[in-house]
Design a protein around this motif. Sequence first.
Motif, PDB file in Angstrom:
ATOM      1  N   GLU A  95      36.162  36.493  31.349  1.00  0.00           N
ATOM      2  CA  GLU A  95      35.241  36.379  32.484  1.00  0.00           C
ATOM      3  C   GLU A  95      35.903  36.929  33.739  1.00  0.00           C
ATOM      4  OE1 GLU A  95      33.381  32.859  35.351  1.00  0.00           O
ATOM      5  OE2 GLU A  95      34.451  32.332  33.504  1.00  0.00           O
ATOM      6  N   ASN A  96      35.335  37.978  34.319  1.00  0.00           N
ATOM      7  CA  ASN A  96      35.850  38.479  35.587  1.00  0.00           C
ATOM      8  C   ASN A  96      35.719  37.407  36.653  1.00  0.00           C
ATOM      9  OD1 ASN A  96      36.432  41.029  34.538  1.00  0.00           O
ATOM     10  ND2 ASN A  96      34.405  41.825  35.023  1.00  0.00           N
ATOM     11  N   ILE A  97      36.769  37.235  37.432  1.00  0.00           N
ATOM     12  CA  ILE A  97      36.770  36.207  38.471  1.00  0.00           C
ATOM     13  C   ILE A  97      37.262  36.809  39.774  1.00  0.00           C
ATOM     14  CG2 ILE A  97      37.104  34.282  36.858  1.00  0.00           C
ATOM     15  CD1 ILE A  97      40.088  34.316  37.593  1.00  0.00           C
ATOM     16  N   THR A  98      36.978  36.134  40.867  1.00  0.00           N
ATOM     17  CA  THR A  98      37.468  36.559  42.174  1.00  0.00           C
ATOM     18  C   THR A  98      38.904  36.082  42.367  1.00  0.00           C
ATOM     19  OG1 THR A  98      36.709  34.530  43.249  1.00  0.00           O
ATOM     20  CG2 THR A  98      35.142  36.374  43.131  1.00  0.00           C
ATOM     21  N   PHE A  99      39.570  36.658  43.360  1.00  0.00           N
ATOM     22  CA  PHE A  99      40.905  36.190  43.689  1.00  0.00           C
ATOM     23  C   PHE A  99      40.847  34.719  44.096  1.00  0.00           C
ATOM     24  CE2 PHE A  99      44.239  35.363  46.848  1.00  0.00           C
ATOM     25  CZ  PHE A  99      45.362  35.637  46.082  1.00  0.00           C
ATOM     26  N   GLU A 100      39.798  34.346  44.803  1.00  0.00           N
ATOM     27  CA  GLU A 100      39.662  32.955  45.238  1.00  0.00           C
ATOM     28  C   GLU A 100      39.567  32.004  44.051  1.00  0.00           C
ATOM     29  OE1 GLU A 100      39.037  35.622  48.402  1.00  0.00           O
ATOM     30  OE2 GLU A 100      37.950  35.541  46.478  1.00  0.00           O
ATOM     31  N   ARG A 101      38.877  32.453  42.985  1.00  0.00           N
ATOM     32  CA  ARG A 101      38.794  31.621  41.791  1.00  0.00           C
ATOM     33  C   ARG A 101      40.155  31.516  41.109  1.00  0.00           C
ATOM     34  NH1 ARG A 101      37.920  27.341  39.058  1.00  0.00           N
ATOM     35  NH2 ARG A 101      37.352  27.630  36.855  1.00  0.00           N
ATOM     36  N   SER A 102      40.939  32.586  41.140  1.00  0.00           N
ATOM     37  CA  SER A 102      42.283  32.524  40.558  1.00  0.00           C
ATOM     38  C   SER A 102      43.165  31.550  41.319  1.00  0.00           C
ATOM     39  CB  SER A 102      42.922  33.924  40.514  1.00  0.00           C
ATOM     40  OG  SER A 102      43.305  34.370  41.802  1.00  0.00           O
ATOM     41  N   VAL A 103      42.938  31.433  42.632  1.00  0.00           N
ATOM     42  CA  VAL A 103      43.671  30.449  43.428  1.00  0.00           C
ATOM     43  C   VAL A 103      43.331  29.041  42.958  1.00  0.00           C
ATOM     44  CG1 VAL A 103      43.922  29.457  45.739  1.00  0.00           C
ATOM     45  CG2 VAL A 103      43.896  31.948  45.439  1.00  0.00           C
ATOM     46  N   GLU A 104      42.059  28.806  42.672  1.00  0.00           N
ATOM     47  CA  GLU A 104      41.647  27.489  42.171  1.00  0.00           C
ATOM     48  C   GLU A 104      42.300  27.174  40.832  1.00  0.00           C
ATOM     49  OE1 GLU A 104      37.429  27.613  41.947  1.00  0.00           O
ATOM     50  OE2 GLU A 104      37.127  27.712  44.120  1.00  0.00           O
ATOM     51  N   LEU A 105      42.521  28.202  40.020  1.00  0.00           N
ATOM     52  CA  LEU A 105      43.074  27.980  38.687  1.00  0.00           C
ATOM     53  C   LEU A 105      44.578  27.769  38.688  1.00  0.00           C
ATOM     54  CD1 LEU A 105      41.039  30.705  36.753  1.00  0.00           C
ATOM     55  CD2 LEU A 105      40.859  28.233  36.435  1.00  0.00           C
ATOM     56  N   VAL A 106      45.310  28.523  39.523  1.00  0.00           N
ATOM     57  CA  VAL A 106      46.776  28.473  39.438  1.00  0.00           C
ATOM     58  C   VAL A 106      47.460  28.168  40.771  1.00  0.00           C
ATOM     59  CG1 VAL A 106      46.812  30.038  37.469  1.00  0.00           C
ATOM     60  CG2 VAL A 106      47.012  30.977  39.781  1.00  0.00           C
ATOM     61  N   GLY A 107      46.710  28.017  41.853  1.00  0.00           N
ATOM     62  CA  GLY A 107      47.315  27.757  43.153  1.00  0.00           C
ATOM     63  C   GLY A 107      47.541  29.038  43.936  1.00  0.00           C
ATOM     64  N   LEU A 108      47.592  28.917  45.254  1.00  0.00           N
ATOM     65  CA  LEU A 108      47.667  30.094  46.122  1.00  0.00           C
ATOM     66  C   LEU A 108      48.942  30.892  45.900  1.00  0.00           C
ATOM     67  CD1 LEU A 108      46.570  31.846  48.397  1.00  0.00           C
ATOM     68  CD2 LEU A 108      47.563  30.228  50.035  1.00  0.00           C
ATOM     69  N   ASP A 109      50.086  30.219  45.875  1.00  0.00           N
ATOM     70  CA  ASP A 109      51.350  30.949  45.743  1.00  0.00           C
ATOM     71  C   ASP A 109      51.415  31.722  44.433  1.00  0.00           C
ATOM     72  OD1 ASP A 109      52.162  30.031  48.192  1.00  0.00           O
ATOM     73  OD2 ASP A 109      53.479  28.467  47.409  1.00  0.00           O
ATOM     74  N   ARG A 110      51.016  31.072  43.341  1.00  0.00           N
ATOM     75  CA  ARG A 110      51.080  31.729  42.041  1.00  0.00           C
ATOM     76  C   ARG A 110      50.050  32.855  41.961  1.00  0.00           C
ATOM     77  NH1 ARG A 110      55.379  31.675  39.153  1.00  0.00           N
ATOM     78  NH2 ARG A 110      55.408  29.565  38.292  1.00  0.00           N
ATOM     79  N   ALA A 111      48.875  32.654  42.529  1.00  0.00           N
ATOM     80  CA  ALA A 111      47.855  33.701  42.516  1.00  0.00           C
ATOM     81  C   ALA A 111      48.339  34.930  43.272  1.00  0.00           C
ATOM     82  CB  ALA A 111      46.562  33.175  43.120  1.00  0.00           C
TER      83      ALA A 111
END
Length: 292
Positions: free
Chosen positions: A161-177
């Motif tokens: 599923e294509n996701i936004t950068f903001e969604r990746s932050v929700e999944l792994v945290g801002l620093d890791r994203a």
Amino acid sequence: MADAPATPGWTHVYSGKVRDLYEHADHPALLLVIASDRVSAFDHVLEPGIPGKGALLTQLTRWWFGRLAVPNHLAVVDTGGPTLPPVPAELADRAMLVKRLDMLPIECVVRGYLTGSGWAEYRESGTVCGIPLPAGLRDGDRLPGPLYTPAFKAPLGEHDENITFERSVELVGLDRARQLRDASLAIFAAASSIAAERGLLLADTKVEFGADPATGVLTLGDEVLTSDSSRYWDAELYAAGGPSRLDSFDKQIVRDWLAAHWNKQGTPPALPPEIVERTAARYRELLTRLTA
């Protein structure tokens, strides 16, 4: 589906579309990753496989690991540490002994050119993974700058599923994203430069990362910059602008044949010998072009 190693001690734990994973009871921090000759398209594993494909992918991944300034998961001999378990000799050309990582649930895609699923979306909405692009672009056009378009890794048999950068932050945290984005873009830039020296354009690529369980360091895992994870074009053909300018060094031959001979219902048909050999030749040519 898995290729069973002959060496005692290895236990099969997982099979993906292409790779099989084994663990060793005496070495819990390691995995044996075996690249098979299986080929997949449209979320189906096809018959027959592509002869030699697993060895080609493994050789190219190892070659790229040695040229990227990013930690990777290859296990190396430590003279002060325990002896590494043996890799089955009959599988050595397509096997990698790697450190077990805490894999992150994101596939890190970087696109340098407009093509594939990105082109399909652009024609409908003028965007790629929701990112607006200038009007008037054509299939194969170079993008104004590389796009980082992460995807959420779906279970086997399902679409990512294509996701936004903001969604990746929700999944792994801002620093890791941010680490994932920056490392992916850096890999794409370095690989693009190396490919260009060899007359190749890197159109797009997908990389995966995990965290080292002992240190937390972001570490490159799986394969990298192979025909199965990346799209390469011949720079001279691309510049000439003819009908072959977007011919890629991967399984596009398989996809095209399957799309023309299968309605995506039921079991896919067997691949003809000519399609198998042409695909194998493209895999071999990419390896030769890059590493010779």
